[in-house]
Design an enzyme around this catalytic site. Structure first.
Site, PDB file in Angstrom:
ATOM      1  N   MET A 186      -5.843  -4.142 -10.580  1.00 50.66           N
ATOM      2  CA  MET A 186      -6.485  -2.933 -10.048  1.00 50.66           C
ATOM      3  C   MET A 186      -7.706  -2.632 -10.901  1.00 50.66           C
ATOM      4  O   MET A 186      -7.590  -2.322 -12.086  1.00 50.66           O
ATOM      5  CB  MET A 186      -5.528  -1.746 -10.069  1.00 50.66           C
ATOM      6  CG  MET A 186      -4.446  -1.788  -9.013  1.00 50.66           C
ATOM      7  SD  MET A 186      -3.374  -0.339  -9.063  1.00 50.66           S
ATOM      8  CE  MET A 186      -2.348  -0.694 -10.482  1.00 50.66           C
ATOM      9  N   ALA A 187      -8.873  -2.719 -10.249  1.00 46.87           N
ATOM     10  CA  ALA A 187     -10.130  -2.426 -10.957  1.00 46.87           C
ATOM     11  C   ALA A 187     -10.086  -0.982 -11.444  1.00 46.87           C
ATOM     12  O   ALA A 187      -9.676  -0.079 -10.711  1.00 46.87           O
ATOM     13  CB  ALA A 187     -11.302  -2.630 -10.005  1.00 46.87           C
ATOM     14  N   GLN A 192      -8.302 -12.206 -13.065  1.00 47.27           N
ATOM     15  CA  GLN A 192      -8.741 -12.317 -11.675  1.00 47.27           C
ATOM     16  C   GLN A 192     -10.265 -12.446 -11.592  1.00 47.27           C
ATOM     17  O   GLN A 192     -10.990 -11.734 -12.285  1.00 47.27           O
ATOM     18  CB  GLN A 192      -8.309 -11.098 -10.865  1.00 47.27           C
ATOM     19  CG  GLN A 192      -8.582 -11.329  -9.390  1.00 47.27           C
ATOM     20  CD  GLN A 192      -8.249 -10.148  -8.515  1.00 47.27           C
ATOM     21  OE1 GLN A 192      -8.860  -9.092  -8.613  1.00 47.27           O
ATOM     22  NE2 GLN A 192      -7.282 -10.335  -7.634  1.00 47.27           N
ATOM     23  N   CYS A 225      -9.193  -7.697  -1.943  1.00 47.67           N
ATOM     24  CA  CYS A 225      -9.757  -6.374  -2.176  1.00 47.67           C
ATOM     25  C   CYS A 225     -10.681  -5.959  -1.037  1.00 47.67           C
ATOM     26  O   CYS A 225     -11.605  -6.694  -0.690  1.00 47.67           O
ATOM     27  CB  CYS A 225     -10.532  -6.402  -3.494  1.00 47.67           C
ATOM     28  SG  CYS A 225     -10.959  -4.774  -4.043  1.00 47.67           S
ATOM     29  N   ASN A 272       3.529  -7.895  -1.814  1.00 43.50           N
ATOM     30  CA  ASN A 272       2.803  -6.740  -2.355  1.00 43.50           C
ATOM     31  C   ASN A 272       2.554  -5.701  -1.258  1.00 43.50           C
ATOM     32  O   ASN A 272       2.293  -6.055  -0.115  1.00 43.50           O
ATOM     33  CB  ASN A 272       1.467  -7.237  -2.950  1.00 43.50           C
ATOM     34  CG  ASN A 272       0.536  -6.116  -3.359  1.00 43.50           C
ATOM     35  OD1 ASN A 272      -0.598  -6.061  -2.921  1.00 43.50           O
ATOM     36  ND2 ASN A 272       0.993  -5.204  -4.188  1.00 43.50           N
ATOM     37  N   GLY A 273       2.646  -4.448  -1.665  1.00 42.07           N
ATOM     38  CA  GLY A 273       2.310  -3.345  -0.760  1.00 42.07           C
ATOM     39  C   GLY A 273       3.377  -2.286  -0.707  1.00 42.07           C
ATOM     40  O   GLY A 273       4.501  -2.538  -0.252  1.00 42.07           O
ATOM     41  N   GLY A 293       1.262  -2.215  -7.487  1.00 38.27           N
ATOM     42  CA  GLY A 293      -0.010  -1.632  -7.883  1.00 38.27           C
ATOM     43  C   GLY A 293       0.118  -0.150  -8.141  1.00 38.27           C
ATOM     44  O   GLY A 293       0.454   0.295  -9.237  1.00 38.27           O
ATOM     45  N   ARG A 294      -0.108   0.647  -7.086  1.00 38.86           N
ATOM     46  CA  ARG A 294      -0.164   2.101  -7.272  1.00 38.86           C
ATOM     47  C   ARG A 294       1.137   2.686  -7.782  1.00 38.86           C
ATOM     48  O   ARG A 294       1.129   3.714  -8.454  1.00 38.86           O
ATOM     49  CB  ARG A 294      -0.586   2.753  -5.948  1.00 38.86           C
ATOM     50  CG  ARG A 294      -2.035   2.444  -5.590  1.00 38.86           C
ATOM     51  CD  ARG A 294      -2.341   2.727  -4.148  1.00 38.86           C
ATOM     52  NE  ARG A 294      -1.560   1.838  -3.264  1.00 38.86           N
ATOM     53  CZ  ARG A 294      -1.500   1.934  -1.966  1.00 38.86           C
ATOM     54  NH1 ARG A 294      -2.177   2.885  -1.360  1.00 38.86           N
ATOM     55  NH2 ARG A 294      -0.775   1.085  -1.255  1.00 38.86           N
TER      56      ARG A 294
HETATM   57  C1  LIG Z   1      -7.540   1.508  -7.728  1.00 36.62           C
HETATM   58  C2  LIG Z   1      -7.256   0.163  -7.137  1.00 36.62           C
HETATM   59  C3  LIG Z   1      -8.001  -0.940  -7.539  1.00 36.62           C
HETATM   60  C4  LIG Z   1      -7.735  -2.214  -7.009  1.00 36.62           C
HETATM   61  N1  LIG Z   1      -8.439  -3.283  -7.465  1.00 36.62           N
HETATM   62  C5  LIG Z   1      -8.110  -4.530  -7.043  1.00 36.62           C
HETATM   63  C6  LIG Z   1      -8.727  -5.665  -7.613  1.00 36.62           C
HETATM   64  O1  LIG Z   1      -9.583  -5.568  -8.498  1.00 36.62           O
HETATM   65  N2  LIG Z   1      -8.355  -6.888  -7.141  1.00 36.62           N
HETATM   66  C7  LIG Z   1      -7.418  -7.035  -6.148  1.00 36.62           C
HETATM   67  O2  LIG Z   1      -7.109  -8.168  -5.761  1.00 36.62           O
HETATM   68  N3  LIG Z   1      -6.802  -5.964  -5.610  1.00 36.62           N
HETATM   69  C8  LIG Z   1      -7.125  -4.729  -6.053  1.00 36.62           C
HETATM   70  N4  LIG Z   1      -6.436  -3.653  -5.544  1.00 36.62           N
HETATM   71  C9  LIG Z   1      -5.326  -3.871  -4.592  1.00 36.62           C
HETATM   72  C10 LIG Z   1      -3.979  -3.948  -5.327  1.00 36.62           C
HETATM   73  O3  LIG Z   1      -3.918  -5.071  -6.166  1.00 36.62           O
HETATM   74  C11 LIG Z   1      -2.803  -4.014  -4.337  1.00 36.62           C
HETATM   75  O4  LIG Z   1      -2.932  -5.164  -3.548  1.00 36.62           O
HETATM   76  C12 LIG Z   1      -2.748  -2.805  -3.400  1.00 36.62           C
HETATM   77  O5  LIG Z   1      -2.929  -1.599  -4.127  1.00 36.62           O
HETATM   78  C13 LIG Z   1      -1.407  -2.742  -2.651  1.00 36.62           C
HETATM   79  O6  LIG Z   1      -0.322  -2.668  -3.539  1.00 36.62           O
HETATM   80  P1  LIG Z   1       0.414  -1.268  -3.894  1.00 36.62           P
HETATM   81  O7  LIG Z   1       0.834  -0.645  -2.591  1.00 36.62           O
HETATM   82  O8  LIG Z   1       1.570  -1.651  -4.766  1.00 36.62           O
HETATM   83  O9  LIG Z   1      -0.598  -0.405  -4.591  1.00 36.62           O
HETATM   84  C14 LIG Z   1      -6.718  -2.374  -6.034  1.00 36.62           C
HETATM   85  C15 LIG Z   1      -5.975  -1.261  -5.630  1.00 36.62           C
HETATM   86  C16 LIG Z   1      -6.224  -0.009  -6.163  1.00 36.62           C
HETATM   87  C17 LIG Z   1      -5.386   1.170  -5.714  1.00 36.62           C
END
Ligand SMILES: Cc1cc2nc3c(=O)[nH]c(=O)nc-3n(C[C@H](O)[C@H](O)[C@H](O)COP(=O)(O)O)c2cc1C
Length: 328
Positions: A17-18, A70, A100, A200-201, A224-225
């Protein structure tokens, strides 16, 4: 789950997560049970590698293995070069971002926008796999939009090109973060390939983690979140997967200890000014689901120095532990 020479145990992984999965947060999540923590994305364009932000993102000193970095971009040769550069800089796994939906990424035709162009995906994946000795992983969405869910094609391309593990976010690019993640496509991907698949998700609880593993047959979960403000979610999920029992929620005293440690790491890593600013975001997430949330955020956002931020945070958790805030 095995990725190349690395055993990922428990099979619960911090998603890239960026702006979130910097070194302090990765170390914290690993300490609290994540089997792997993927870095924020690093732009494959070498013109951006010498900014302060990039240099901070490339700092892996003291990070427990395997260090997963990444990379994001659209040009196969550039991505190959970025992979080599990051391996020389300590990366033990290279993860390619095709997941992303962020505008900044997709405008330059990278991230999940790449899913639209399968031949380009094949060229990118092959170029990166050929460029480095370390395992290369790929992160995708289920497709471009709901009419074009091509995760299965991409997964086969990935497997044929030597990708070591594939993470699938159960949304299309067009879905952004809206609606609920769907797991049927992840199930189909898992059934179609032999390489490890990470689901994921929307995984936010141990019970949901178990459910997603059961329905998809995936080898691991990527979170992630759900880890924002709750880095202990990894040990909670790992424990539940191993025993079928729920761990009690961490007590305020332990949360305070984790939080204070995180703040100190942020100040040490970024310096006081930037550290205090980045810490506000994490403090907000920590307090997110609490009734006293709003008051806490206000208090902590006021702090301009590390000393004040630490003091206000300590005071808040002391009051929480003493039960003083519950009546408020
Ligand atoms: C703040 C934020 C930044 C993210 N940055 C990236 C990233 O840099 N590279 C990437 O592949 N996915 C990025 N994602 C996506 C997450 O890796 C993940 O796939 C997505 O949030 C779904 O998973 P979750 O429901 O567990 O959050 C980002 C998501 C969030 C919320």
């Amino acid at each position: 789950m095995q990725i190349g020479p690395y055993r990922i145990d428990p099979p619960v992984v911090l998603a890239p997560m960026a702006g979130v999965t910097d070194k302090p947060f990765r170390l914290l999540c690993k300490r609290l049970g994540a089997g792997l923590a993927v870095s924020e994305m690093t732009n494959a364009d070498p013109r951006l590698w010498h900014t302060r932000k990039s240099l901070q993102r490339m700092d892996h000193a003291g990070e427990p293995e395997p260090v997963s970095v990444q990379i994001a971009g659209y040009d196969p040769a550039m991505l190959a070069e970025a992979a080599r550069f990051n391996v020389a800089n300590g990366a033990q796994l290279i993860d390619i971002n095709m997941g992303c939906p962020a505008k900044k990424v997709c405008n330059v035709w990278s991230g999940s926008a790449l899913l639209q162009d399968e031949p380009l995906v094949a060229r990118i994946v092959k170029a990166v796999v050929d460029a480095v000795e370390v395992p290369v992983t790929l992160k995708i969405r289920t497709g471009w939009d709901r009419q074009n869910k091509n995760a299965l094609n991409i997964a086969r391309i990935a497997e044929d090109s030597g990708i070591a593990a594939l993470a699938v976010h159960g949304r299309t690019r067009a879905d952004k973060y809206e609606g609920e993640a769907e797991y049927d496509t992840i199930t189909a991907v898992k059934a179609a390939v032999r390489i490890p698949v990470l689901a994921n998700g929307d995984v936010n609880t141990p019970q949901h983690a178990r459910h997603v593993l059961d329905v998809t047959g995936a080898d691991a979960l990527m979170i992630g979140r759900g880890a924002q403000g709750r880095p202990w979610i990894f040990r909670e999920i790992a424990h539940y997967l191993a025993t079928g029992e729920l761990l009690p929620a961490p007590q305020p005293a332990e949360v305070a200890q984790i939080l204070i440690g995180h703040l100190e790491q942020l100040y040490a890593f970024y310096g006081e000014l930037q550290g205090v600013r980045i810490a506000r975001k994490h403090l907000g997430w920590y307090a997110r689901d609490r009734p006293e949330n709003a008051a806490f955020r206000q208090v902590v956002n006021r702090a301009e120095s590390a000393e004040a931020q630490l003091r206000l945070t300590r005071d808040y958790f002391a009051a929480l532990a003493a039960g003083e805030l519950l009546a408020a």
